[in-house]
Design a protein around this motif. Structure first.
Motif, mmCIF file in Angstrom:
data_model
loop_
_atom_site.group_PDB
_atom_site.id
_atom_site.type_symbol
_atom_site.label_atom_id
_atom_site.label_comp_id
_atom_site.label_asym_id
_atom_site.label_seq_id
_atom_site.Cartn_x
_atom_site.Cartn_y
_atom_site.Cartn_z
ATOM 1 N N GLY A 1 1.158 8.749 2.257
ATOM 2 C CA GLY A 1 1.948 7.548 2.508
ATOM 3 C C GLY A 1 2.766 7.654 3.778
ATOM 4 N N THR A 2 3.303 8.839 4.026
ATOM 5 C CA THR A 2 4.085 9.053 5.246
ATOM 6 C C THR A 2 3.222 8.884 6.496
ATOM 7 O OG1 THR A 2 5.573 10.572 4.107
ATOM 8 C CG2 THR A 2 5.497 10.717 6.507
ATOM 9 N N ILE A 3 2.022 9.478 6.473
ATOM 10 C CA ILE A 3 1.109 9.341 7.608
ATOM 11 C C ILE A 3 0.723 7.882 7.802
ATOM 12 C CG2 ILE A 3 -1.172 9.963 8.487
ATOM 13 C CD1 ILE A 3 0.816 12.248 8.591
ATOM 14 N N LEU A 4 0.490 7.178 6.709
ATOM 15 C CA LEU A 4 0.159 5.750 6.780
ATOM 16 C C LEU A 4 1.288 4.966 7.429
ATOM 17 C CD1 LEU A 4 -1.871 3.500 5.870
ATOM 18 C CD2 LEU A 4 -0.485 3.301 3.795
ATOM 19 N N PHE A 5 2.509 5.272 7.052
ATOM 20 C CA PHE A 5 3.668 4.596 7.631
ATOM 21 C C PHE A 5 3.756 4.867 9.132
ATOM 22 C CE2 PHE A 5 7.911 3.608 8.814
ATOM 23 C CZ PHE A 5 8.431 2.720 7.875
ATOM 24 N N LYS A 6 3.605 6.125 9.497
ATOM 25 C CA LYS A 6 3.728 6.484 10.906
ATOM 26 C C LYS A 6 2.586 5.915 11.738
ATOM 27 C CE LYS A 6 5.361 10.510 12.045
ATOM 28 N NZ LYS A 6 5.581 11.947 12.237
ATOM 29 N N ARG A 7 1.414 5.776 11.107
ATOM 30 C CA ARG A 7 0.249 5.275 11.839
ATOM 31 C C ARG A 7 0.339 3.771 12.094
ATOM 32 N NH1 ARG A 7 -2.905 3.341 14.466
ATOM 33 N NH2 ARG A 7 -5.135 3.715 14.742
ATOM 34 N N LEU B 1 0.829 -1.204 0.000
ATOM 35 C CA LEU B 1 0.000 0.000 0.000
ATOM 36 C C LEU B 1 0.865 1.257 0.000
ATOM 37 C CD1 LEU B 1 -2.912 0.959 0.046
ATOM 38 C CD2 LEU B 1 -2.858 0.877 2.540
ATOM 39 N N LEU B 2 1.951 1.219 0.756
ATOM 40 C CA LEU B 2 2.879 2.341 0.767
ATOM 41 C C LEU B 2 3.510 2.542 -0.602
ATOM 42 C CD1 LEU B 2 4.635 1.751 4.206
ATOM 43 C CD2 LEU B 2 3.319 3.774 3.562
ATOM 44 N N GLY B 3 3.821 1.435 -1.294
ATOM 45 C CA GLY B 3 4.386 1.549 -2.627
ATOM 46 C C GLY B 3 3.434 2.222 -3.601
ATOM 47 N N ILE B 4 2.141 1.896 -3.475
ATOM 48 C CA ILE B 4 1.150 2.515 -4.357
ATOM 49 C C ILE B 4 1.026 4.010 -4.064
ATOM 50 C CG2 ILE B 4 -1.305 2.558 -4.936
ATOM 51 C CD1 ILE B 4 -1.321 -0.487 -4.409
ATOM 52 N N ALA B 5 1.044 4.381 -2.776
ATOM 53 C CA ALA B 5 0.897 5.794 -2.411
ATOM 54 C C ALA B 5 2.190 6.573 -2.634
ATOM 55 C CB ALA B 5 0.469 5.906 -0.948
ATOM 56 N N ASN B 6 3.306 6.034 -2.116
ATOM 57 C CA ASN B 6 4.567 6.771 -2.106
ATOM 58 C C ASN B 6 5.339 6.689 -3.412
ATOM 59 O OD1 ASN B 6 4.379 7.888 0.392
ATOM 60 N ND2 ASN B 6 5.865 6.565 1.382
ATOM 61 N N GLN B 7 4.981 5.757 -4.275
ATOM 62 C CA GLN B 7 5.711 5.644 -5.538
ATOM 63 C C GLN B 7 4.777 5.766 -6.746
ATOM 64 O OE1 GLN B 7 8.914 2.743 -5.798
ATOM 65 N NE2 GLN B 7 8.889 2.421 -3.607
ATOM 66 N N ALA B 8 3.780 4.866 -6.856
ATOM 67 C CA ALA B 8 2.921 4.880 -8.049
ATOM 68 C C ALA B 8 2.139 6.180 -8.170
ATOM 69 C CB ALA B 8 1.982 3.677 -8.019
ATOM 70 N N ALA B 9 1.374 6.537 -7.124
ATOM 71 C CA ALA B 9 0.556 7.748 -7.189
ATOM 72 C C ALA B 9 1.413 9.009 -7.142
ATOM 73 C CB ALA B 9 -0.455 7.756 -6.043
ATOM 74 N N TYR B 10 2.360 9.039 -6.214
ATOM 75 C CA TYR B 10 3.214 10.221 -6.042
ATOM 76 C C TYR B 10 4.002 10.537 -7.312
ATOM 77 C CZ TYR B 10 7.833 12.159 -4.835
ATOM 78 O OH TYR B 10 9.017 12.839 -4.832
ATOM 79 N N GLY C 1 11.137 -4.620 2.296
ATOM 80 C CA GLY C 1 10.130 -3.573 2.232
ATOM 81 C C GLY C 1 10.259 -2.712 0.985
ATOM 82 N N ASN C 2 11.482 -2.317 0.646
ATOM 83 C CA ASN C 2 11.703 -1.492 -0.536
ATOM 84 C C ASN C 2 11.335 -2.250 -1.807
ATOM 85 O OD1 ASN C 2 12.470 0.719 -2.038
ATOM 86 N ND2 ASN C 2 14.653 0.274 -1.953
ATOM 87 N N GLY C 3 11.704 -3.545 -1.865
ATOM 88 C CA GLY C 3 11.382 -4.350 -3.035
ATOM 89 C C GLY C 3 9.885 -4.537 -3.221
ATOM 90 N N VAL C 4 9.180 -4.825 -2.122
ATOM 91 C CA VAL C 4 7.727 -5.004 -2.197
ATOM 92 C C VAL C 4 7.052 -3.701 -2.640
ATOM 93 C CG1 VAL C 4 5.645 -5.430 -0.826
ATOM 94 C CG2 VAL C 4 7.657 -6.885 -0.525
ATOM 95 N N GLN C 5 7.506 -2.578 -2.098
ATOM 96 C CA GLN C 5 6.918 -1.293 -2.485
ATOM 97 C C GLN C 5 7.089 -1.031 -3.978
ATOM 98 O OE1 GLN C 5 7.411 2.230 0.149
ATOM 99 N NE2 GLN C 5 8.570 0.852 1.475
ATOM 100 N N SER C 6 8.294 -1.265 -4.497
ATOM 101 C CA SER C 6 8.546 -1.005 -5.916
ATOM 102 C C SER C 6 7.727 -1.929 -6.804
ATOM 103 C CB SER C 6 10.043 -1.164 -6.213
ATOM 104 O OG SER C 6 10.802 -0.172 -5.564
ATOM 105 N N LEU C 7 7.692 -3.220 -6.457
ATOM 106 C CA LEU C 7 6.910 -4.165 -7.264
ATOM 107 C C LEU C 7 5.428 -3.813 -7.251
ATOM 108 C CD1 LEU C 7 8.134 -7.866 -6.836
ATOM 109 C CD2 LEU C 7 8.019 -6.478 -8.905
#
Length: 304
Positions: free
Chosen positions: A179-185, A85-94, A195-201
């Motif tokens: 994405g940052t708020i999601l991570f902190k929450r 979910l972070l990958g979609i917010a912090n990479q794909a959408a951003y 984590g980095n690999g899953v986010q990118s994929l």
């Protein structure tokens, strides 16, 4: 990109490097990314470029993790889902929104808008995470808004940038902060490489249907310029810059690490001028001062 500090990477993958060198390398890589991306977009549609970048980066990172003995099964399903979910917010959408915006604004202005993410994050963290709002944070927020407004108004009046691109960049900023708020929450745990690999994929898989549905592979023009820019974005930004960031978080803590974002506005304008010949007006230089000061005030640790 600002987030709470996860566990540090393994010593074998994160050798002891002096913090000033880590910070210098991260700032140079991160602030140059939009200029290099615009360089690549001359030969490749933006969403196809991003999709290929994310998928290749994810495969490389997970492959390196597997060779090093790390296993995805050691990460809980909850954390894998959160990383995705972070990958979609912090990479794909951003970056998807940011790259589309680059069609009608300069890379320097895009970097300036995105660099305000610590300021917006501090405000939303007060509302959603219960963090305390201080007069220093309020002053930083107002300074950041004023600085961005000066630069945006100057660019719109001069006709060098367009409102559509600015709105896309603002939407990209909101996605990054979300994405940052999601991570902190929810604070997913696990190895940084996994984590980095899953986010990118996840980002690549989420963006692929949109990219292939709206853009054409026939528009890609193979060139050494595209190959060099693509390699830079995959290896040095998607892989190295993210791992450098997480290493800085582990060494210095989230609040102190986020203060380095005040270096991004001038560096972003510098790379746009150096790589793309983008015009830098005197008001641009004036506008980055309150932005940088605002980010510093928001992220500066409170005195004990």
């Amino acid at each position: 990109m600002r987030a709470a500090a996860p566990a540090a990477p393994s010593p074998a993958l994160a050798p002891s490097i002096p913090l000033p060198l880590l910070v210098a390398a991260f700032c140079l890589l991160w602030s140059s990314a939009f200029s290099v991306a615009k360089f690549a977009m001359a030969d490749c549609p933006p969403l196809l470029l991003l999709t290929a970048r994310f998928l290749l980066a994810g495969l490389l990172v997970l492959g390196a993790a597997a060779v090093s003995g790390m296993q995805l099964k050691n990460t809980s399903r909850r954390d894998v889902a959160l990383f995705a979910l972070l990958g979609i917010a912090n990479q794909a959408a951003y970056l998807g929104l940011g790259y589309v915006g680059l069609h009608s604004i300069s890379s320097g202005l895009s970097a300036l808008i995105i660099s305000a993410n610590p300021v917006l994050t501090a405000v939303l963290a007060t509302a959603l995470l219960g963090e305390r709002m201080t007069w220093r944070k309020i002053a930083g927020l107002l300074l950041g808004i004023a600085g961005v407004a000066v630069v945006v108004q100057n660019r719109l009046a001069g006709g060098t940038d367009h409102l559509t691109g600015i709105l896309f960049s603002l939407a990209a900023l909101v996605s990054l902060v979300g994405g940052t708020i999601l991570f902190k929450r929810f604070a997913p745990k696990g190895d940084l490489w996994i984590g980095n690999g899953v986010q990118s994929l996840a980002a690549g898989l989420a963006l692929a249907p949109v990219a292939f549905g709206t853009e054409s592979v026939a528009d890609i023009v193979p060139s050494w310029r595209l190959l060099a820019a693509f390699a830079y974005l995959v290896l040095l930004v998607s892989v190295c810059a993210y791992l450098l960031w997480f290493r800085i978080l582990a060494v210095s803590g989230a609040t102190a690490a986020s203060s380095y974002h005040f270096l991004m506005p001038p560096l972003g304008l510098l790379f746009g001028w150096m790589l793309l010949g983008e015009h830098v007006a005197p008001l641009d230089l004036i506008g980055i001062v309150p932005v940088a000061l605002g980010i510093y005030l928001v992220t500066r640790p409170a005195r004990t």
